[in-house]
Design an enzyme around this catalytic site. Structure first.
Site, PDB file in Angstrom:
ATOM      1  N   CYS A 113       0.809  -1.220   0.000  1.00  0.00           N
ATOM      2  CA  CYS A 113       0.000   0.000   0.000  1.00  0.00           C
ATOM      3  C   CYS A 113       0.844   1.273   0.000  1.00  0.00           C
ATOM      4  O   CYS A 113       0.315   2.360  -0.220  1.00  0.00           O
ATOM      5  CB  CYS A 113      -0.956   0.003   1.189  1.00  0.00           C
ATOM      6  SG  CYS A 113      -2.093  -1.385   1.160  1.00  0.00           S
ATOM      7  N   HIS A 252      -3.143   7.239   3.221  1.00  0.00           N
ATOM      8  CA  HIS A 252      -3.590   5.999   2.578  1.00  0.00           C
ATOM      9  C   HIS A 252      -4.943   5.609   3.170  1.00  0.00           C
ATOM     10  O   HIS A 252      -5.133   5.655   4.383  1.00  0.00           O
ATOM     11  CB  HIS A 252      -2.550   4.902   2.816  1.00  0.00           C
ATOM     12  CG  HIS A 252      -3.028   3.536   2.464  1.00  0.00           C
ATOM     13  ND1 HIS A 252      -3.631   3.255   1.256  1.00  0.00           N
ATOM     14  CD2 HIS A 252      -3.025   2.377   3.162  1.00  0.00           C
ATOM     15  CE1 HIS A 252      -3.969   1.979   1.232  1.00  0.00           C
ATOM     16  NE2 HIS A 252      -3.616   1.423   2.379  1.00  0.00           N
ATOM     17  N   ASN A 282     -10.038  -0.064   0.617  1.00  0.00           N
ATOM     18  CA  ASN A 282      -8.578   0.051   0.551  1.00  0.00           C
ATOM     19  C   ASN A 282      -8.107  -0.413  -0.828  1.00  0.00           C
ATOM     20  O   ASN A 282      -8.104  -1.608  -1.120  1.00  0.00           O
ATOM     21  CB  ASN A 282      -7.957  -0.810   1.660  1.00  0.00           C
ATOM     22  CG  ASN A 282      -6.442  -0.772   1.652  1.00  0.00           C
ATOM     23  OD1 ASN A 282      -5.826  -0.296   0.704  1.00  0.00           O
ATOM     24  ND2 ASN A 282      -5.831  -1.286   2.706  1.00  0.00           N
TER      25      ASN A 282
HETATM   26  C1  COA Z   1      -9.298  -5.473  10.372  1.00  0.00           C
HETATM   27  C2  COA Z   1      -9.889  -4.480  11.363  1.00  0.00           C
HETATM   28  C3  COA Z   1     -10.957  -3.652  10.682  1.00  0.00           C
HETATM   29  C4  COA Z   1     -10.526  -5.257  12.497  1.00  0.00           C
HETATM   30  O1  COA Z   1     -11.135  -4.352  13.396  1.00  0.00           O
HETATM   31  P1  COA Z   1     -10.992  -4.561  14.959  1.00  0.00           P
HETATM   32  O2  COA Z   1     -11.830  -3.546  15.604  1.00  0.00           O
HETATM   33  O3  COA Z   1      -9.536  -4.568  15.273  1.00  0.00           O
HETATM   34  O4  COA Z   1     -11.628  -5.942  15.175  1.00  0.00           O
HETATM   35  P2  COA Z   1     -10.956  -7.273  15.755  1.00  0.00           P
HETATM   36  O5  COA Z   1      -9.977  -7.819  14.764  1.00  0.00           O
HETATM   37  O6  COA Z   1     -10.456  -6.988  17.133  1.00  0.00           O
HETATM   38  O7  COA Z   1     -12.210  -8.200  15.808  1.00  0.00           O
HETATM   39  C5  COA Z   1     -13.278  -7.948  16.679  1.00  0.00           C
HETATM   40  C6  COA Z   1     -14.343  -8.979  16.420  1.00  0.00           C
HETATM   41  O8  COA Z   1     -14.971  -8.706  15.167  1.00  0.00           O
HETATM   42  C7  COA Z   1     -14.988  -9.876  14.384  1.00  0.00           C
HETATM   43  N1  COA Z   1     -14.930  -9.507  12.971  1.00  0.00           N
HETATM   44  C8  COA Z   1     -13.854  -9.380  12.176  1.00  0.00           C
HETATM   45  N2  COA Z   1     -14.241  -9.030  10.953  1.00  0.00           N
HETATM   46  C9  COA Z   1     -15.581  -8.925  10.970  1.00  0.00           C
HETATM   47  C10 COA Z   1     -16.547  -8.603  10.025  1.00  0.00           C
HETATM   48  N3  COA Z   1     -16.230  -8.283   8.752  1.00  0.00           N
HETATM   49  N4  COA Z   1     -17.841  -8.576  10.404  1.00  0.00           N
HETATM   50  C11 COA Z   1     -18.208  -8.871  11.648  1.00  0.00           C
HETATM   51  N5  COA Z   1     -17.327  -9.208  12.608  1.00  0.00           N
HETATM   52  C12 COA Z   1     -16.026  -9.225  12.261  1.00  0.00           C
HETATM   53  C13 COA Z   1     -13.789 -10.658  14.842  1.00  0.00           C
HETATM   54  O9  COA Z   1     -13.947 -12.025  14.522  1.00  0.00           O
HETATM   55  C14 COA Z   1     -13.801 -10.396  16.315  1.00  0.00           C
HETATM   56  O10 COA Z   1     -14.746 -11.265  16.905  1.00  0.00           O
HETATM   57  P3  COA Z   1     -14.403 -12.006  18.284  1.00  0.00           P
HETATM   58  O11 COA Z   1     -14.220 -10.874  19.261  1.00  0.00           O
HETATM   59  O12 COA Z   1     -15.608 -12.825  18.496  1.00  0.00           O
HETATM   60  O13 COA Z   1     -13.154 -12.767  18.035  1.00  0.00           O
HETATM   61  C15 COA Z   1      -8.787  -3.546  11.949  1.00  0.00           C
HETATM   62  O14 COA Z   1      -7.926  -4.294  12.764  1.00  0.00           O
HETATM   63  C16 COA Z   1      -7.985  -2.885  10.889  1.00  0.00           C
HETATM   64  O15 COA Z   1      -8.489  -2.100  10.091  1.00  0.00           O
HETATM   65  N6  COA Z   1      -6.668  -3.124  10.854  1.00  0.00           N
HETATM   66  C17 COA Z   1      -5.817  -2.552   9.881  1.00  0.00           C
HETATM   67  C18 COA Z   1      -5.990  -3.275   8.587  1.00  0.00           C
HETATM   68  C19 COA Z   1      -5.392  -2.527   7.451  1.00  0.00           C
HETATM   69  O16 COA Z   1      -5.531  -1.346   7.363  1.00  0.00           O
HETATM   70  N7  COA Z   1      -4.731  -3.272   6.561  1.00  0.00           N
HETATM   71  C20 COA Z   1      -4.172  -2.744   5.404  1.00  0.00           C
HETATM   72  C21 COA Z   1      -2.979  -1.931   5.725  1.00  0.00           C
HETATM   73  S1  COA Z   1      -2.359  -1.213   4.300  1.00  0.00           S
END
Ligand code: COA
Length: 334
Positions: A113, A252, A282
């Site tokens: 990215c 980004h 993204n």
């Molecule tokens: C991926 C992301 C959105 C997850 O959000 P989060 O608030 O950290 O959520 P978590 O990973 O802690 O998950 C929380 C819960 O939601 C659930 N969950 C994950 N994706 C889900 C979805 N699409 N829909 C519903 N629930 C979801 C998980 O399973 C977890 O459930 P659990 O508590 O029962 O295990 C976040 O971590 C993120 O944006 N990270 C950066 C990713 C990124 O930018 N990547 C590219 C970089 S260039």
């Protein structure tokens, strides 16, 4: 006497096909409410069948060249940021070069990215060193081709697209500052494990979905919020520009919560931090030039505006550029 690099053209391309959160609700156990609150994304675009990263890149590059008013003989170098190349090799930049009818050297910069900022660094450096006068810099990705549409934690995040700028040597900057960073110790936090020389494709690896995007979302989130304000300040410091002098920050577009955290840590008002993640998701290396083009074509950029572009992604990689905008605001009919 070293010259500087200024942006004389910008263009972007989004495929037509939309994938909404409602569509995703029918594919994995998720909800529009979860996706919007956790990421800010409402819909994203998918490359059409038969449309690959090079097609997206060519369309964005054509638009940037038309905006700049440069002909194909004027381009001295093409650098393409992508991590979803058409194939492992040849470089996607070669396919784009041929499709555009260019005769210049062309190569890919793979920094996930952060690919556009890395490509911009290469193009700017080529101009500043006097080895090129006009450089086409593209960021293009079709990561939805590599997303596991059974994994709700990644499949809701990504979309496809491309953006491009034309850089030209100039008396005054242009690109006022640019800084990059890499920390390969975080390589396992985000990537596609199989399909390269470490884990060549086998039926077993495909059955295990190792040819799809794997991510530790929480760690990537923390990394992004930690490194991006610092690299932006590094780029600003190169030409003595303060955060308060910036007309816009274009981070980004990975997650609205990351964008908000960057705004807070840089202590810059939210209305000066651009976001279009709700409609694009993204788009990886495409996200910054796509956002820049939207800001420009919507008439929100004026000559003299200082804009910070901030990227981060797999690698881990990060980078920021500070650009003085020199193009006139497009007329409404354009
Ligand atoms: C991926 C992301 C959105 C997850 O959000 P989060 O608030 O950290 O959520 P978590 O990973 O802690 O998950 C929380 C819960 O939601 C659930 N969950 C994950 N994706 C889900 C979805 N699409 N829909 C519903 N629930 C979801 C998980 O399973 C977890 O459930 P659990 O508590 O029962 O295990 C976040 O971590 C993120 O944006 N990270 C950066 C990713 C990124 O930018 N990547 C590219 C970089 S260039």
């Amino acid at each position: 006497m070293h010259s500087h690099a200024e942006m004389i053209g910008v263009g972007s391309y989004l495929p037509e096909r939309r994938l909404t959160n409602a569509d995703l609700e029918g594919m994995v156990d998720t909800s529009d409410e979860w996706i919007v609150t956790r990421t800010g994304i409402r819909e994203r675009r998918l490359a059409e069948k038969g449309e690959s990263t090079s097609h997206l890149a060519v369309e964005a590059a054509r638009r940037a060249m038309a905006d700049a008013g440069v002909g194909r003989d004027e381009i001295d170098l093409l650098v393409l940021g992508t991590s979803s190349p058409d194939m492992i090799f040849p470089a996607t930049a070669c396919l784009v070069q041929a499709a555009l009818g260019l005769s210049c050297p062309a190569y890919d910069a793979m920094a996930a990215c952060t690919g556009f900022v890395y490509a911009l660094h290469a193009g700017t450096t080529a101009i500043e060193s006097g080895r090129a006068r006009t450089v086409l810099v593209v960021g293009a990705d079709a990561l939805t081709r590599h997303v596991d549409f059974t994994d709700r934690s990644t499949c809701v995040l990504f979309g496809d697209g491309a953006g491009a700028v034309v850089l030209r040597s100039s008396e005054r900057p242009g690109v006022c500052g640019i800084a990059l960073g890499t920390d390969g110790s975080g390589a396992d936090l985000l990537g596609i494990p199989a399909g390269g020389s470490a884990l060549p494709v086998t039926h077993e690896r495909i059955d295990a979905n190792l040819h799809k995007v794997k991510m530790n979302g929480n760690e990537v989130f923390r990394f992004a919020v930690r490194v991006t304000p610092k690299v932006a300040l590094d780029a600003l410091g190169q030409s003595g520009i303060d955060v308060g002098d910036l007309a816009y920050v274009i981070p980004h577009q990975a997650n609205q919560r990351i964008i908000d955290a960057i705004a807070e840590r840089l202590d810059i008002p939210r209305d000066r931090v651009f976001s279009n993640i709700a409609t694009t998701g993204n788009t990886s290396a495409a996200s910054i030039p796509l956002a820049l083009d939207e800001l420009y074509t919507s008439g929100q950029l004026s000559p003299g505006d200082l804009v910070a572009l901030i990227g981060f992604g797999a690698g881990l990689t990060w980078g920021a550029a500070v650009v003085e905008w020199t193009k006139a605001t497009p007329s409404k009919e354009a």
